[in-house]
Each structure stands twice: as structure tokens, then as C-alpha cells.
Design a protein around this motif. Structure first.
Motif, short mmCIF file in Angstrom:
data_model
loop_
_atom_site.label_atom_id
_atom_site.label_comp_id
_atom_site.label_asym_id
_atom_site.label_seq_id
_atom_site.Cartn_x
_atom_site.Cartn_y
_atom_site.Cartn_z
N SER A 71 0.88 -1.16 0.03
CA SER A 71 0.02 0.11 -0.07
C SER A 71 0.83 1.27 0.07
O SER A 71 2.21 1.11 0.21
CB SER A 71 -1.01 -0.07 1.04
OG SER A 71 -0.10 0.12 2.30
N ASP A 123 -4.17 0.47 2.89
CA ASP A 123 -4.18 1.13 3.63
C ASP A 123 -5.04 1.07 4.84
O ASP A 123 -5.49 -0.10 5.54
CB ASP A 123 -4.13 2.59 3.43
CG ASP A 123 -2.84 2.88 2.42
OD1 ASP A 123 -1.89 2.26 2.44
OD2 ASP A 123 -3.11 3.84 1.50
N LEU A 154 1.36 3.13 2.13
CA LEU A 154 1.62 3.29 3.63
C LEU A 154 2.97 2.35 3.82
O LEU A 154 3.19 2.04 5.13
CB LEU A 154 0.64 3.30 4.74
CG LEU A 154 -0.44 4.25 4.76
CD1 LEU A 154 -1.41 3.86 5.84
CD2 LEU A 154 0.25 5.52 4.88
#
Length: 152
Positions: free
Chosen positions: A33, A62, A35
């Protein structure tokens, strides 16, 4: 006449039976993702006579987790798929076909008719080789190779 009667009864019984066997296949796709966390999306498809007839998509990216039904395009065939997602239900934890979790519809969904993805690609023996596109991608797409993990 005695040998013909059992044969006729057997033929009538065979004609009256239809093949209702279905197969459910579950596929997974590991992605990273925004992140930098690893998440897994799942697709669960029900096949009848070799063609996908219905399915669910379990999405995790995420902090967005959802389950959606798959709506096949008329052009989907045994070796290829084309579909969109609808009937989104959002979850507070990662969605998976292997764990019962609480999911619900929400007002003002972040995924509306314009923002929903479209998928198309091929079904091979052990994979779904899909491309995902959003309307704002401007002719680019994501390659998503889902691997078969369970068949029943």
C-alpha cells in the motif's frame, strides 16, 4: 422387451438429470500500500460448467477494508473476465473470505459510480491475470496477478 424396458427407464432418468455442480475458487493478491504495508486482496468466484457465474471481492488497502459483489460484463467467457464491483460494504478490520467480520454500508461512500474500478483479464489454471483501471488513471492500469489458494 424385457431388456428394452430397463434401458428406456435408464435413458429417461439420465435425460431428467442436469449437472448442477459448482466450484468455488479463492484467489489472493499481495500488494504494498501507499503506507508501505503489505495487504492482501481476495477474489472468490463460483464457477459452473467452467464459467464464472458470481463472485465477491475482498479489498484491503491502507485503512480501507471492504467486501463487494462482482458484476460480470456480458463479454466474460471461460478464459477471460471483465467485471466491476458493486454493493460495497466497509469493514473496520481486514476483510477476508476466511474470517467472519462485521461489515456495513455507509453513507457518502468513498467509492461511487465514477470512482469504482473496472477489471479485465485472463483466467489461467492457477491464476487470475487482471488489469485494474479507474476513470482518473488516464489510460494507465494496475497489473494484478491473483493466485489460486483454495478450490472447493
Amino acid at each position: 422387451m424385457r431388456t428394452i424396458l430397463p434401458y428406456l427407464v435408464l435413458m429417461i432418468m439420465a435425460i431428467g438429470q442436469t449437472d448442477t455442480s459448482t466450484t468455488t475458487r479463492t484467489y489472493s493478491f499481495q500488494n504494498h500500500s501507499g503506507l508501505n504495508t503489505e495487504t492482501i486482496d481476495y477474489i472468490q468466484l463460483v464457477f459452473k460448467k467452467g464459467a464464472a457465474i458470481k463472485g465477491k471481492y475482498y479489498g484491503n488497502d491502507d485503512n480501507i477494508h471492504f467486501v463487494a459483489d462482482i458484476k460480470f460484463k456480458n463479454s466474460s467467457q471461460e478464459e477471460e473476465l471483465s467485471f466491476t464491483l458493486y454493493n460495497y460494504k466497509f469493514c473496520n478490520e481486514k476483510s477476508s473470505p476466511f474470517k467472519k467480520i462485521e461489515c456495513s454500508k455507509i453513507e457518502n461512500s468513498p467509492i461511487d459510480e465514477i470512482n469504482k474500478p473496472r477489471f479485465w483479464g485472463d483466467i489461467t489454471k492457477d491464476q487470475l491475470k487482471l488489469k485494474r483501471v479507474f476513470h482518473y488513471y488516464q489510460s494507465r492500469f494496475d497489473n494484478m496477478n491473483f493466485t489460486l489458494i483454495k478450490e472447493e
